[in-house]
Design a protein around this motif. Structure first.
Motif, PDB file in Angstrom:
ATOM      1  N   VAL A  72      31.958  80.784  65.113  1.00 15.80           N
ATOM      2  CA  VAL A  72      31.647  82.155  65.125  1.00 15.80           C
ATOM      3  C   VAL A  72      30.539  82.583  63.983  1.00 15.80           C
ATOM      4  N   GLN A  73      30.069  83.926  64.439  1.00 14.24           N
ATOM      5  CA  GLN A  73      28.822  84.244  63.629  1.00 14.24           C
ATOM      6  C   GLN A  73      29.157  85.857  63.658  1.00 14.24           C
ATOM      7  N   GLY A  74      28.471  86.350  62.543  1.00 18.19           N
ATOM      8  CA  GLY A  74      28.146  87.965  62.579  1.00 18.19           C
ATOM      9  C   GLY A  74      29.174  88.914  62.283  1.00 18.19           C
ATOM     10  N   LEU A  75      30.422  88.130  61.730  1.00 18.75           N
ATOM     11  CA  LEU A  75      31.655  89.380  61.335  1.00 18.75           C
ATOM     12  C   LEU A  75      31.485  89.555  60.200  1.00 18.75           C
ATOM     13  N   LEU A  76      32.364  90.233  59.583  1.00 17.77           N
ATOM     14  CA  LEU A  76      32.495  90.892  58.234  1.00 17.77           C
ATOM     15  C   LEU A  76      32.766  89.843  57.179  1.00 17.77           C
ATOM     16  N   ASP A  77      31.736  89.524  56.173  1.00 13.69           N
ATOM     17  CA  ASP A  77      31.983  88.595  55.215  1.00 13.69           C
ATOM     18  C   ASP A  77      33.020  88.605  54.198  1.00 13.69           C
ATOM     19  N   ASP A  78      33.545  87.788  53.551  1.00 10.59           N
ATOM     20  CA  ASP A  78      34.425  87.773  52.235  1.00 10.59           C
ATOM     21  C   ASP A  78      35.382  88.547  52.794  1.00 10.59           C
ATOM     22  N   ALA A  79      36.123  88.468  53.963  1.00  7.03           N
ATOM     23  CA  ALA A  79      37.093  88.832  54.423  1.00  7.03           C
ATOM     24  C   ALA A  79      38.033  87.965  55.448  1.00  7.03           C
ATOM     25  N   PRO A  80      39.456  87.837  55.392  1.00  6.73           N
ATOM     26  CA  PRO A  80      39.947  86.890  56.572  1.00  6.73           C
ATOM     27  C   PRO A  80      39.806  87.402  57.716  1.00  6.73           C
ATOM     28  N   HIS A  81      39.827  86.534  58.722  1.00 10.19           N
ATOM     29  CA  HIS A  81      39.753  86.711  60.171  1.00 10.19           C
ATOM     30  C   HIS A  81      40.695  85.932  60.840  1.00 10.19           C
ATOM     31  N   ALA A  82      41.828  86.596  61.100  1.00  6.87           N
ATOM     32  CA  ALA A  82      43.036  85.599  61.852  1.00  6.87           C
ATOM     33  C   ALA A  82      42.512  85.774  63.277  1.00  6.87           C
ATOM     34  N   GLN A  83      42.929  84.488  63.822  1.00  3.71           N
ATOM     35  CA  GLN A  83      42.491  83.931  65.213  1.00  3.71           C
ATOM     36  C   GLN A  83      43.728  83.265  65.946  1.00  3.71           C
ATOM     37  N   HIS A  84      43.654  83.584  67.280  1.00  3.70           N
ATOM     38  CA  HIS A  84      44.730  83.100  67.886  1.00  3.70           C
ATOM     39  C   HIS A  84      44.456  82.709  69.437  1.00  3.70           C
ATOM     40  N   ILE A  85      45.143  82.042  70.039  1.00  2.00           N
ATOM     41  CA  ILE A  85      45.294  81.953  71.588  1.00  2.00           C
ATOM     42  C   ILE A  85      46.286  82.886  71.966  1.00  2.00           C
ATOM     43  N   HIS A  86      46.018  83.988  72.694  1.00  2.00           N
ATOM     44  CA  HIS A  86      46.919  84.606  73.500  1.00  2.00           C
ATOM     45  C   HIS A  86      47.271  84.114  74.848  1.00  2.00           C
TER      46      HIS A  86
END
Length: 260
Positions: A72-86
């Motif tokens: 993953v690249q290019g998202l907001l830095d220094d912030a948690p990114h929840a990730q899941h399989i739906h």
């Protein structure tokens, strides 16, 4: 504020503990068929909500073991990114041009649940739990805008079967709509008014499809997960906001139950 988020987590932890025995029961009743699934899958993670991010996901399903790898690249830095399989809905990603209920028509979590369905697997790190009840495990989600994730996860038989059939969708959350560099803004979460909607809105989405390409590395192996690029500072800064994800997913469940 920290006390408020802690209270929210405590409230959410109670139903999770209650739900665990209920989740374990069908797994015991239905013996696994480890030889039934031998599938490699791949997903291109396209941006939602003009997140500016991109990524790729690979998966290998062998029986009930699922190896996952995300770049993953290019998202907001220094912030948690929840990730899941739906899994569920139409097992697809929403049209990025879809008009949602967020600021300026942004897509919020519940706006697209009919497309990608409910959380089936939480892509946490280390030894953290991975079922849907741990969709808000703040301490075990990536905390930077660019990262590599890899983990082998044991899943229920029905989840393995659906993934092998190409019915899984990878969703990564957390969007900086206003470019401020943090989860903020006037628009609050549609499911928890104490949180900015930026903390819960989907940022990337990709449908796991049977791949003709070989995954870059790894495979179905034993061992825990790892995440390169995860920083404790990011988790501390954004962790409180991410707590609302659990509220969101539980509220979606509630809505689905009410509709059924």
């Amino acid at each position: 504020m920290r006390k408020k988020f802690s209270t929210a987590l405590a409230v959410l932890a109670a139903p999770s503990l209650v739900a665990l025995p209920l989740l374990a029961a069908p797994a015991m009743a239905a013996p696994t068929t480890a030889d039934d699934h031998q599938t490699e899958l791949m997903a291109t993670l396209d941006e939602l909500n003009d997140s500016g991010g991109s990524g790729t996901a690979w998966a290998k399903v062998e029986g009930t073991s699922v190896w996952l790898s995300l770049e993953v690249q290019g998202l907001l830095d220094d912030a948690p990114h929840a990730q899941h399989i739906h899994i569920g809905g139409t097992n697809s990603c929403p049209d990025p041009s879809m008009k949602g209920s967020g600021p300026g028509g942004a897509i919020r979590t519940t706006d697209a649940v009919d497309s990608y369905g409910m959380v089936a697997v939480s892509l946490t790190t280390g030894e953290a739990m991975t079922d849907a009840d741990h969709a808000l495990d703040v301490a075990h989600f990536p905390g930077t805008g660019s990262y590599t994730y890899e983990r082998t996860i044991e899943v229920p038989e029905d989840v393995a079967a659906q993934l092998a059939d190409g019915k899984g969708v990878v969703v990564v959350h957390g969007v900086d709509h206003d470019g401020s560099g943090a989860y903020d803004g006037d628009q609050m979460s549609d499911l928890d008014p104490s949180l900015p909607t930026e903390a819960t809105d989907p940022a990337l989405c990709g449908e796991l499809v049977v791949s003709q390409m070989q995954a870059p590395a790894g495979g179905v192996q034993t061992g825990g997960g790892s995440t390169e690029g995860m920083e404790d500072l990011g988790l501390l800064v954004g962790g409180g906001a991410l707590a609302g994800l659990g509220v969101a997913f539980l509220a979606v469940r509630s809505r689905r139950t009410d509709e059924s």
